[in-house]
Enzyme design. Structure first.
Site, PDB file in Angstrom:
ATOM      1  CD  GLU A 132     -10.103  33.448   9.035  1.00 22.74           C
ATOM      2  OE1 GLU A 132     -10.038  33.183   7.927  1.00 22.74           O
ATOM      3  OE2 GLU A 132     -10.868  34.262   9.539  1.00 22.74           O
TER       4      GLU A 132
ATOM      5  CG  ASP B 201     -13.962  39.490   0.702  1.00 22.01           C
ATOM      6  OD1 ASP B 201     -14.241  40.743  -0.026  1.00 22.01           O
ATOM      7  OD2 ASP B 201     -13.131  38.762   0.258  1.00 22.01           O
TER       8      ASP B 201
ATOM      9  CE  LYS C 116     -13.188  44.533  -9.803  1.00 21.71           C
ATOM     10  NZ  LYS C 116     -12.481  43.602 -10.713  1.00 21.71           N
TER      11      LYS C 116
ATOM     12  CG  ASP D 110     -13.783  48.936   6.478  1.00 21.95           C
ATOM     13  OD1 ASP D 110     -14.595  47.870   6.115  1.00 21.95           O
ATOM     14  OD2 ASP D 110     -12.679  49.136   6.439  1.00 21.95           O
TER      15      ASP D 110
ATOM     16  CB  THR E  61     -10.649  44.471  14.089  1.00 18.38           C
ATOM     17  OG1 THR E  61     -11.123  45.414  13.030  1.00 18.38           O
ATOM     18  CG2 THR E  61     -11.686  43.932  14.972  1.00 18.38           C
TER      19      THR E  61
END
EC number: 2.1.1.33
Length: 249
Positions: A105, A155, A159, A191, A228
């Site tokens: 991370e 992420d 776009k 998602d 999560t």
């Protein structure tokens, strides 16, 4: 007023967020799959990193990790990229003591929170890294050394002009494939339906991978993947969630 002491956690944050330049001083622009957010590193998170890094932290290096030495056993190592605040990663480590977990991370508040939860749960089979995952894969992880890869809610870069920044690209999957042991798995979840379709397309292109879905696309949400905050957010927004689970032949 006395000057605030720069701790290990502060230095780690500064190192991760420092821009890169060429020898003649020009900015070296790199297409990254993440945004370095400026969320505040709390005092508690800072202390957790400072006090427990020796037990949980690993650093980027220019030679491969010796997992048997790091974990003290030869159990399978499961890599998770982008663990957020780390709650689900710690839960999986706690529930699966026969596996070793390695989390990457880039956001220091998440790293601090993950370490804090790991200390609370007293897990011994977890290590974390605060560094760019692509460099860790390239420099630190030997071929045929991972039991699996987990990539949950990366992420989406929604776009179209930013789709090139999505981490799931053919070259990324090729790199992961080299690191996976035979029968090692790739488990992804998102998602964003558009990203789910891209994940399916990219993973399906590899002849060395087998899709475990009975319908050759997505699997039902597995019970072993903890819920999560990103998934909860998706439910609130009315989004679906798509899981993919492929195995190396």
């Amino acid at each position: 007023m006395s000057e605030q002491k720069i701790t290990f956690a502060d230095q780690k944050r500064k190192t991760v967020e420092t821009a890169e330049f060429t020898e003649d001083g020009r900015y070296k622009r790199k297409v990254r799959s993440f945004v370095l957010r400026t969320g505040r590193l709390s005092e508690f998170q800072r202390n957790m990193m400072n006090d427990n890094w020796a037990d949980f932290g690993l650093e980027h290096q220019n030679n491969y990790f010796d997992f048997a030495e790091i974990y003290g056993n030869t159990n399978p190592v499961i890599l998770e990229i982008g663990f957020g605040m780390g709650k689900s990663l710690v839960e999986m480590a706690e529930q699966n003591p026969e596996r070793n977990y390695l989390g990457i991370e880039v956001h220091t508040p998440g790293v601090g929170a993950c370490i804090a939860y790991a200390v609370e749960k007293q897990v011994k089979n977890l290590r974390v890294i605060c560094h760019d995952a692509t460099e860790i894969l390239q420099d630190c992880i030997a071929d045929d050394s991972l039991g699996g890869l987990q990539l949950f809610f990366p992420d989406p870069w929604h776009k179209s002009k930013h789709h090139k920044r999505r981490i799931v690209q053919p070259n990324f999957v090729d790199n992961v494939m080299q690191k996976l042991q035979q029968s090692g798995f790739i488990h992804m979840a998102t998602d964003w339906e558009n990203y789910a379709e891209q994940m399916l397309d990219v993973l399906s292109q590899s002849k060395a991978l087998t899709n475990t879905s009975k319908t050759n696309d997505f699997i039902p949400r597995p019970d072993f993947r903890p819920l999560t905050k990103f998934e909860q957010r998706g439910h609130r927004l009315g989004h679906g969630v798509w899981d993919l689970y492929f195995v190396k032949n």
